[in-house]
Design a protein around this motif. Sequence first.
Motif, PDB file in Angstrom:
ATOM      1  N   TYR A 146       0.857  -1.196   0.000  1.00 35.34           N
ATOM      2  CA  TYR A 146       0.000   0.000   0.000  1.00 35.34           C
ATOM      3  C   TYR A 146       0.889   1.240   0.000  1.00 35.34           C
ATOM      4  CZ  TYR A 146      -3.244   3.623   1.572  1.00 35.34           C
ATOM      5  OH  TYR A 146      -3.988   4.779   1.676  1.00 35.34           O
ATOM      6  N   ILE A 147       0.522   2.208  -0.823  1.00 28.95           N
ATOM      7  CA  ILE A 147       1.235   3.485  -0.864  1.00 28.95           C
ATOM      8  C   ILE A 147       0.329   4.553  -0.241  1.00 28.95           C
ATOM      9  CG2 ILE A 147       2.402   5.183  -2.300  1.00 28.95           C
ATOM     10  CD1 ILE A 147       2.453   3.101  -4.557  1.00 28.95           C
ATOM     11  N   PRO A 148       0.642   5.051   0.945  1.00 29.57           N
ATOM     12  CA  PRO A 148      -0.176   6.114   1.528  1.00 29.57           C
ATOM     13  C   PRO A 148      -0.105   7.377   0.662  1.00 29.57           C
ATOM     14  CG  PRO A 148       1.232   5.093   3.186  1.00 29.57           C
ATOM     15  CD  PRO A 148       1.717   4.617   1.858  1.00 29.57           C
ATOM     16  N   PRO A 149      -1.140   8.197   0.684  1.00 29.04           N
ATOM     17  CA  PRO A 149      -1.159   9.412  -0.135  1.00 29.04           C
ATOM     18  C   PRO A 149       0.006  10.356   0.155  1.00 29.04           C
ATOM     19  CG  PRO A 149      -3.346   8.925   0.678  1.00 29.04           C
ATOM     20  CD  PRO A 149      -2.419   7.986   1.383  1.00 29.04           C
ATOM     21  N   TRP A 199     -15.483   5.044  -2.176  1.00 27.43           N
ATOM     22  CA  TRP A 199     -15.334   6.099  -1.168  1.00 27.43           C
ATOM     23  C   TRP A 199     -14.112   6.921  -1.574  1.00 27.43           C
ATOM     24  CZ3 TRP A 199     -11.471   7.597   2.269  1.00 27.43           C
ATOM     25  CH2 TRP A 199     -11.860   8.556   3.239  1.00 27.43           C
ATOM     26  N   VAL A 200     -14.203   8.248  -1.379  1.00 29.16           N
ATOM     27  CA  VAL A 200     -13.135   9.150  -1.797  1.00 29.16           C
ATOM     28  C   VAL A 200     -12.571   9.905  -0.598  1.00 29.16           C
ATOM     29  CG1 VAL A 200     -12.514  11.097  -3.288  1.00 29.16           C
ATOM     30  CG2 VAL A 200     -14.257   9.447  -4.046  1.00 29.16           C
ATOM     31  N   GLY A 201     -11.252   9.855  -0.446  1.00 32.04           N
ATOM     32  CA  GLY A 201     -10.567  10.667   0.544  1.00 32.04           C
ATOM     33  C   GLY A 201      -9.745  11.727  -0.182  1.00 32.04           C
ATOM     34  N   VAL A 202      -9.549  12.876   0.443  1.00 36.62           N
ATOM     35  CA  VAL A 202      -8.844  13.987  -0.210  1.00 36.62           C
ATOM     36  C   VAL A 202      -7.630  14.386   0.630  1.00 36.62           C
ATOM     37  CG1 VAL A 202      -9.041  16.365  -1.038  1.00 36.62           C
ATOM     38  CG2 VAL A 202     -11.005  14.812  -1.193  1.00 36.62           C
ATOM     39  N   ALA A 203      -6.511  14.594  -0.050  1.00 39.37           N
ATOM     40  CA  ALA A 203      -5.286  15.026   0.643  1.00 39.37           C
ATOM     41  C   ALA A 203      -4.618  16.133  -0.157  1.00 39.37           C
ATOM     42  CB  ALA A 203      -4.326  13.857   0.814  1.00 39.37           C
ATOM     43  N   GLU A 204      -3.956  17.025   0.559  1.00 41.50           N
ATOM     44  CA  GLU A 204      -3.245  18.123  -0.069  1.00 41.50           C
ATOM     45  C   GLU A 204      -2.009  18.464   0.758  1.00 41.50           C
ATOM     46  OE1 GLU A 204      -4.074  22.693  -1.712  1.00 41.50           O
ATOM     47  OE2 GLU A 204      -5.552  21.682  -0.436  1.00 41.50           O
ATOM     48  N   ARG A 205      -0.928  18.786   0.076  1.00 38.28           N
ATOM     49  CA  ARG A 205       0.302  19.189   0.757  1.00 38.28           C
ATOM     50  C   ARG A 205       0.693  20.583   0.265  1.00 38.28           C
ATOM     51  NH1 ARG A 205       4.474  16.427  -0.923  1.00 38.28           N
ATOM     52  NH2 ARG A 205       5.736  16.603   0.950  1.00 38.28           N
TER      53      ARG A 205
END
Length: 208
Positions: A146-149, A199-205
């Motif tokens: 698994y590759i985390p976001p 299901w959708v999760g959102v990430a931003e850096r």
Amino acid sequence: MASTVIAVLEVTLSWLFANAKGRDAKSFFTRPALANFPEQSITVTSPDCGASGSKLQVDYTQDGTGRFPALQWSAPIEVAAQVKEWLLVSEDPDAPLPTPIIHGIYTAIPASKTSVNTDDFTVVDQAKALMRGGFHYGRSRNGLPYIPPRPLMNHGPHRYFFIVVAINEELDSELLKAETTREQVAEAIEGKVLGWGMWVGVAERKWE
């Protein structure tokens, strides 16, 4: 110093590829195997991350502990009665690449199992690509289970799709290995799909 150089490089790439997002048309749910199912029929929720479209907290990204979001799903009675296995695919359609990045693909999830949590994704037998949850992992983009976001810095919000597919036949045991690709799985489930949901999760850096 090294971290600053990396950040500058990422921000530069984000500027260059600002419009290279939204590869939804090449997502797993658009594969021919799911062509007869243009709409979602399986409801997928995340009890620890919130509604679909919720922001992923740092613990669910590479900047944190890389936890896999807990997921639960349910299918209509007529579908659930025919399920032999579930399939789970995690991908990022907003990466600046021609196709979505595969963050994880999980096969042979037992029909009786309609939820997963982060502990399920611990590898218990690497030779068999077997996880604690009783299912197998296939090939992610970098070969890890698994590759985390970890979206590019300043590239804006990235969506992470967690797609659950119901199939009416067990996959061939030859596909239950770490080298199995998204394309191989997509081909193998043609004619066996009962429905899907996401299901959708959102990430931003951001570079502060």
